[in-house]
Enzyme design. Sequence first.
Site, mmCIF file in Angstrom:
data_model
loop_
_atom_site.group_PDB
_atom_site.id
_atom_site.type_symbol
_atom_site.label_atom_id
_atom_site.label_comp_id
_atom_site.label_asym_id
_atom_site.label_seq_id
_atom_site.Cartn_x
_atom_site.Cartn_y
_atom_site.Cartn_z
ATOM 1 N N HIS A 196 8.227 -38.017 48.150
ATOM 2 C CA HIS A 196 8.551 -36.696 47.579
ATOM 3 C C HIS A 196 9.939 -36.719 46.948
ATOM 4 O O HIS A 196 10.144 -36.208 45.848
ATOM 5 C CB HIS A 196 8.567 -35.609 48.671
ATOM 6 C CG HIS A 196 7.250 -35.320 49.320
ATOM 7 N ND1 HIS A 196 7.055 -35.396 50.673
ATOM 8 C CD2 HIS A 196 6.061 -34.940 48.799
ATOM 9 C CE1 HIS A 196 5.814 -35.052 50.971
ATOM 10 N NE2 HIS A 196 5.179 -34.779 49.853
ATOM 11 N N SER B 202 2.330 -37.923 54.073
ATOM 12 C CA SER B 202 2.887 -37.122 55.183
ATOM 13 C C SER B 202 1.955 -37.121 56.390
ATOM 14 O O SER B 202 2.397 -37.085 57.534
ATOM 15 C CB SER B 202 3.109 -35.665 54.746
ATOM 16 O OG SER B 202 4.151 -35.584 53.825
ATOM 17 N N LYS C 44 -3.524 -23.413 57.504
ATOM 18 C CA LYS C 44 -3.239 -24.839 57.691
ATOM 19 C C LYS C 44 -2.328 -25.002 58.909
ATOM 20 O O LYS C 44 -1.345 -24.272 59.056
ATOM 21 C CB LYS C 44 -2.509 -25.358 56.443
ATOM 22 C CG LYS C 44 -3.037 -26.687 55.914
ATOM 23 C CD LYS C 44 -2.353 -27.027 54.611
ATOM 24 C CE LYS C 44 -2.586 -28.435 54.173
ATOM 25 N NZ LYS C 44 -1.877 -28.723 52.910
ATOM 26 N N ARG D 35 -0.070 -40.543 43.385
ATOM 27 C CA ARG D 35 -0.041 -41.853 44.050
ATOM 28 C C ARG D 35 -1.186 -42.737 43.610
ATOM 29 O O ARG D 35 -1.056 -43.954 43.554
ATOM 30 C CB ARG D 35 -0.131 -41.678 45.578
ATOM 31 C CG ARG D 35 1.136 -41.236 46.227
ATOM 32 C CD ARG D 35 0.893 -40.681 47.593
ATOM 33 N NE ARG D 35 0.190 -39.401 47.500
ATOM 34 C CZ ARG D 35 0.048 -38.556 48.497
ATOM 35 N NH1 ARG D 35 0.524 -38.856 49.691
ATOM 36 N NH2 ARG D 35 -0.573 -37.413 48.330
HETATM 37 P P1 ADP Z 1 0.111 -30.826 49.578
HETATM 38 O O1 ADP Z 1 -0.082 -30.330 50.959
HETATM 39 O O2 ADP Z 1 0.094 -29.774 48.496
HETATM 40 O O3 ADP Z 1 -0.672 -32.070 49.222
HETATM 41 P P2 ADP Z 1 2.324 -32.500 49.954
HETATM 42 O O4 ADP Z 1 3.572 -32.083 50.648
HETATM 43 O O5 ADP Z 1 1.441 -33.429 50.672
HETATM 44 O O6 ADP Z 1 1.608 -31.207 49.554
HETATM 45 O O7 ADP Z 1 2.669 -33.108 48.533
HETATM 46 C C1 ADP Z 1 3.321 -32.396 47.529
HETATM 47 C C2 ADP Z 1 3.288 -33.214 46.257
HETATM 48 O O8 ADP Z 1 3.915 -34.455 46.479
HETATM 49 C C3 ADP Z 1 1.895 -33.549 45.727
HETATM 50 O O9 ADP Z 1 1.928 -33.507 44.314
HETATM 51 C C4 ADP Z 1 1.662 -34.966 46.196
HETATM 52 O O10 ADP Z 1 0.777 -35.660 45.354
HETATM 53 C C5 ADP Z 1 3.071 -35.518 46.069
HETATM 54 N N1 ADP Z 1 3.295 -36.664 46.954
HETATM 55 C C6 ADP Z 1 3.050 -36.758 48.271
HETATM 56 N N2 ADP Z 1 3.388 -37.995 48.732
HETATM 57 C C7 ADP Z 1 3.859 -38.687 47.669
HETATM 58 C C8 ADP Z 1 4.343 -40.023 47.469
HETATM 59 N N3 ADP Z 1 4.405 -40.908 48.477
HETATM 60 N N4 ADP Z 1 4.744 -40.386 46.224
HETATM 61 C C9 ADP Z 1 4.657 -39.505 45.207
HETATM 62 N N5 ADP Z 1 4.203 -38.237 45.315
HETATM 63 C C10 ADP Z 1 3.803 -37.825 46.525
#
Ligand code: ADP
Length: 155
Positions: free
Chosen positions: A19, A130, A43, A92
Amino acid sequence: MSKKIAVFPGSFDPITLGHRAIVNKAYDLFDEIVVAIGENSSKKHYFSLEERKQHLEAVFAGKDKVTIATYSGLTTDYCKSIGATYLIRGLRDGKDFEYEKSIAIMNSQLKNGVETMFFMTDAEYSAINSYIVRDILKHGGDASAFLPNEVLKLL
Ligand code: ADP
């Protein structure tokens, strides 16, 4: 000229190196980036909203153009309410792309004035998720390879 504001929405449960890298990639393109935690009551979260906000504030403390916020409801409504015209999302893999594609196209068909910008993750962060980080933490494992130092200090 009006300020170019982008929202990077997500759960950030917790924020990972992946992120953070997306925010860094987008940083120079906008006047302000709002990293916004979407409150979704259906959630279940590992970290509370307050903890996730604290993590984000610590990670982006040195970045003048980054602000941290929380919101509920539709992401595009939130964008409108703060005058943001861009959404930032990270990709990703093909799975992320397929999921994000539909949302971005539907948002753009709603003609709400919000355009989605995608940033490709760096190879070294492409497997960071995550969900897996939460699983490691739940079981007392070492997630330090996946989390910013500022978050590790707060755990
Ligand atoms: P959500 O619950 O909406 O999926 P996340 O917190 O998991 O939210 O992710 C928010 C954003 O960050 C999304 O666009 C996701 O694709 C991106 N993201 C999550 N992990 C990574 C990563 N390792 N590298 C790049 N982008 C990521």
